[in-house]
Design a protein around this motif. Sequence first.
Motif, short mmCIF file in Angstrom:
data_model
loop_
_atom_site.label_atom_id
_atom_site.label_comp_id
_atom_site.label_asym_id
_atom_site.label_seq_id
_atom_site.Cartn_x
_atom_site.Cartn_y
_atom_site.Cartn_z
N ASP A 5 35.41 54.61 -2.96
CA ASP A 5 36.63 54.16 -2.31
C ASP A 5 37.76 53.97 -3.32
OD1 ASP A 5 35.03 52.06 0.16
OD2 ASP A 5 35.46 54.19 0.13
N VAL A 6 37.43 53.67 -4.56
CA VAL A 6 38.44 53.43 -5.57
C VAL A 6 38.19 54.36 -6.73
CG1 VAL A 6 39.48 51.74 -7.11
CG2 VAL A 6 38.59 51.00 -4.91
N ALA A 7 39.17 55.17 -7.03
CA ALA A 7 39.04 56.10 -8.15
C ALA A 7 39.74 55.52 -9.37
CB ALA A 7 39.67 57.45 -7.78
N PRO A 8 39.11 55.59 -10.55
CA PRO A 8 39.77 55.09 -11.75
C PRO A 8 41.08 55.81 -11.96
CG PRO A 8 37.45 55.59 -12.16
CD PRO A 8 37.77 56.14 -10.82
N SER A 151 35.32 45.86 2.68
CA SER A 151 35.31 46.55 1.39
C SER A 151 36.48 46.05 0.56
CB SER A 151 35.42 48.06 1.60
OG SER A 151 36.67 48.39 2.18
N GLY A 152 36.45 46.35 -0.75
CA GLY A 152 37.53 45.92 -1.63
C GLY A 152 38.88 46.44 -1.20
N PRO A 153 39.04 47.74 -0.93
CA PRO A 153 40.34 48.24 -0.48
C PRO A 153 40.82 47.59 0.81
CG PRO A 153 38.99 50.06 -1.26
CD PRO A 153 38.10 48.85 -1.24
N ALA A 154 39.91 47.30 1.74
CA ALA A 154 40.31 46.66 2.99
C ALA A 154 40.79 45.24 2.73
CB ALA A 154 39.14 46.66 3.98
N VAL A 171 52.11 49.29 1.72
CA VAL A 171 50.72 49.03 1.38
C VAL A 171 50.01 50.34 1.02
CG1 VAL A 171 48.51 48.19 2.25
CG2 VAL A 171 50.60 46.94 2.78
N ARG A 172 50.29 51.38 1.80
CA ARG A 172 49.67 52.68 1.55
C ARG A 172 50.04 53.19 0.15
NH1 ARG A 172 47.80 56.14 5.27
NH2 ARG A 172 48.83 54.91 6.91
N GLU A 173 51.31 53.08 -0.22
CA GLU A 173 51.75 53.57 -1.52
C GLU A 173 51.13 52.76 -2.66
OE1 GLU A 173 56.22 54.88 -0.05
OE2 GLU A 173 55.85 54.33 -2.13
N LEU A 174 51.07 51.44 -2.48
CA LEU A 174 50.53 50.60 -3.54
C LEU A 174 49.03 50.85 -3.73
CD1 LEU A 174 51.52 46.92 -4.13
CD2 LEU A 174 49.21 47.68 -4.56
N LEU A 175 48.28 50.98 -2.64
CA LEU A 175 46.84 51.22 -2.76
C LEU A 175 46.57 52.59 -3.37
CD1 LEU A 175 45.40 49.74 0.57
CD2 LEU A 175 45.38 48.75 -1.72
N THR A 176 47.39 53.56 -3.01
CA THR A 176 47.23 54.89 -3.62
C THR A 176 47.48 54.81 -5.11
OG1 THR A 176 47.92 55.94 -1.56
CG2 THR A 176 48.04 57.27 -3.57
N ALA A 177 48.52 54.07 -5.52
CA ALA A 177 48.80 53.92 -6.94
C ALA A 177 47.69 53.16 -7.65
CB ALA A 177 50.13 53.21 -7.14
N ALA A 178 46.98 52.27 -6.92
CA ALA A 178 45.89 51.51 -7.51
C ALA A 178 44.60 52.30 -7.59
CB ALA A 178 45.66 50.22 -6.71
N GLY A 179 44.56 53.53 -7.05
CA GLY A 179 43.38 54.37 -7.17
C GLY A 179 42.50 54.42 -5.95
N VAL A 180 42.95 53.89 -4.81
CA VAL A 180 42.14 53.95 -3.58
C VAL A 180 42.22 55.36 -3.02
CG1 VAL A 180 41.85 53.03 -1.26
CG2 VAL A 180 42.52 51.51 -3.11
N THR A 181 41.07 55.95 -2.77
CA THR A 181 41.03 57.35 -2.33
C THR A 181 41.15 57.50 -0.82
OG1 THR A 181 38.62 57.25 -2.29
CG2 THR A 181 39.67 58.02 -4.33
N VAL A 183 42.83 55.52 1.86
CA VAL A 183 43.69 54.41 2.26
C VAL A 183 43.64 54.19 3.77
CG1 VAL A 183 46.05 53.56 2.28
CG2 VAL A 183 45.19 54.78 0.28
N ASP A 184 43.57 55.28 4.54
CA ASP A 184 43.53 55.14 6.00
C ASP A 184 42.34 54.31 6.45
OD1 ASP A 184 44.79 58.51 6.52
OD2 ASP A 184 45.85 56.60 6.35
N ALA A 185 41.18 54.55 5.84
CA ALA A 185 39.98 53.79 6.20
C ALA A 185 40.16 52.31 5.85
CB ALA A 185 38.75 54.36 5.48
N ALA A 186 40.80 52.04 4.71
CA ALA A 186 41.02 50.64 4.33
C ALA A 186 41.95 49.94 5.31
CB ALA A 186 41.59 50.59 2.91
N LEU A 187 43.02 50.62 5.72
CA LEU A 187 43.96 50.01 6.67
C LEU A 187 43.30 49.78 8.02
CD1 LEU A 187 47.17 52.07 5.85
CD2 LEU A 187 46.73 49.68 5.28
N ASP A 188 42.48 50.73 8.46
CA ASP A 188 41.78 50.56 9.74
C ASP A 188 40.81 49.40 9.67
OD1 ASP A 188 41.56 54.15 10.41
OD2 ASP A 188 43.19 52.70 10.73
N GLU A 189 40.09 49.28 8.55
CA GLU A 189 39.11 48.21 8.43
C GLU A 189 39.78 46.84 8.39
OE1 GLU A 189 36.54 48.67 5.10
OE2 GLU A 189 35.42 46.83 5.50
N ALA A 190 40.98 46.78 7.82
CA ALA A 190 41.70 45.51 7.71
C ALA A 190 42.40 45.13 9.00
CB ALA A 190 42.70 45.57 6.57
#
Length: 641
Positions: A5-8, A151-154, A171-181, A183-190
């Motif tokens: 879910d999170v890419a370095p 999950s952590g991204p959620a 939120v989508r832009e920030l999570l993408t910049a943080a390495g979340v691969t 993002v849609d799944a994280a937003l849905d889960e949250a």
Amino acid sequence: MQSQDVAPRPAPASGSAADPVVDVEQAEAALVEHYPRLVRLAYLVLPPGLGRGRRVLTAHALTQRALPRGRTAAPVIPAQSAGREGDPGYTFVRLQVVRTALEAGLPLRRRAWPKRSQLPPLLPQVWGLRLFPRSGGADELALDQRLSAMSGPARAACVLRGLEKLPDGDVRELLTAAGVTDVDAALDEAAGTEDAYALLDSPEFDPCSLQARPTDLMRRRQHMKAALAAAAAVAVCGALLGLPGDGWGPDGAAAPPYAQNPAARAALDPALLLKVPAAAWESSARTDFSVWPARGDLTGDSDLLRRALAVWARPGENVQVSATPGTPSGGPSGPPQLLYAGTVDNARVVLLYDGLRIVRYAEPRDGTKGAALDFARVDGADRAGAGAVVLGRADGNIRYLTAPWVTKAAERDLLKPGSNALGLPLSGGATSPMPGPVQNGACTSWNVLQLTDASGTRLLTDLGELVPARLTTGRPGSVKDASGAGALRTWAPYACSLGAMRSSGVRGVNAWAYASQPLPDASGTADWVCTRAETWQGGGERVLAQFHTPGSKYGAVAAKAENVPACGAKDPQVLAGVLWKSAAGSWYLLAAGSRGTSSISATGGVRGSARGNLLAVKARQGGRAELKGTLEDGRAVSGLR
């Protein structure tokens, strides 16, 4: 949380021409200014499996390591244009905090070096103590459980939405910049946590306001037994050889710090608990908690009482501990008084009193996991202040244990002064469950406890603590219980403002109708009321000046202040103002002072003056004014802000 879910993603060393450049000084200034918010953000995103103590230290470590090593570019989200959101330094540091907090939740892999954020922090460290935030209520606990299941991204998406107030695009832009691969799944889960966003500001999730408890004392004693014995021997021998006579040096006749304390040992013996006879209050000159008898169906359960005393003296890591402001949470200095031990709903509850504090220990009926320990300061309690204690809360309902002199209990909706009180059956001094005040959403009711004894009738309201607060009305220095029809009508428009006084150790709240003001444009007459909350600790008083117009169900808070004498017995003076729009569409500055105010003047964006304690001048929408008043004795008084 799945590892994919999170890419370095390393922090950018430089950005595009449109991205502002952030240097170390700018990032440090943003970090220092918003440090509590950034640490809370890290604490909420970190995986709850780390435990509250390690999450606190890790959140501080990740935030402190968020500074760049040199000048770097900070991508700014387009919507960020004002306040901290328009500060590139804050944007950069927040991104670093979110990224490293997400990395801290990644599982360790074989044949791969762990990231620094995945390891226990080297700094900060506290030896011999466990640090953790203050415990919240049932709503905060439920939210923490919901976050732990994500999950952590959620979790990050939920916190960025609720705490940072960012729209989904940002939120989508920030999570993408943080390495979340994904993002849609994280937003849905949250999704579905919007109703709990306000709880993210709760002290439950504040890693900058902490409680301290000792670590595993037995293990530390076993590991360090030889070293302590050697150190003690050296210290004693040195003191005996270096000092004349047979004294203990600067401490005189004091025993060494490792000696056993008989009083402390006696405080842990359930057989030595003080149990007051049932009729002691009838002949005693005192009417406070010291004459409450021991009640409940488990007063003879020595095992339960021993556990309660042991947890009080040294609460374990899994015990939820809370204390009202200004209340020490240490163990008893001697055997305390037993007030109650019994079964309340699905819990076993013990209430203890040591002359300064009421202590409530609660554990589930089927074990001790999830035990809770609550402290409330009650020194100086009188007959009115010692009327009831909360036994338990469940499903929005509250059970109280009432004083032995209480003859009748009832519940009353403070928003409906004309309605009758509903009787509450008493069983062994304990009430049947009654609905508590509405705390979330629209304030449609505010239920209070009504108690009757030989001295009269009084109202008590739950403010989220062990001891309910007494409600009174009248001019400071001559207040009376809010039990009559007039007092109930006075309180009705302002009942919902009591929610602003929760969890602050409130002893009593007084509502004083200090002025009535004819409204311009023949709009009727408005009331000015000052509500003042006094605390058990003698500080932290909260004052609200409220304004109520005809046809409005609720009063509006015109001004508020803390730690001021205004509206109190020491200085029963108050001055406040409000911008008001008439039905004709005109704006006015209205102000009112208490009795004894000879003149009022307004300066700044709105100017005007008037003799007497009332002022009404035309104003513009959004105008700001400074209020000054003069009392009949010549003393000046400033308006509450």
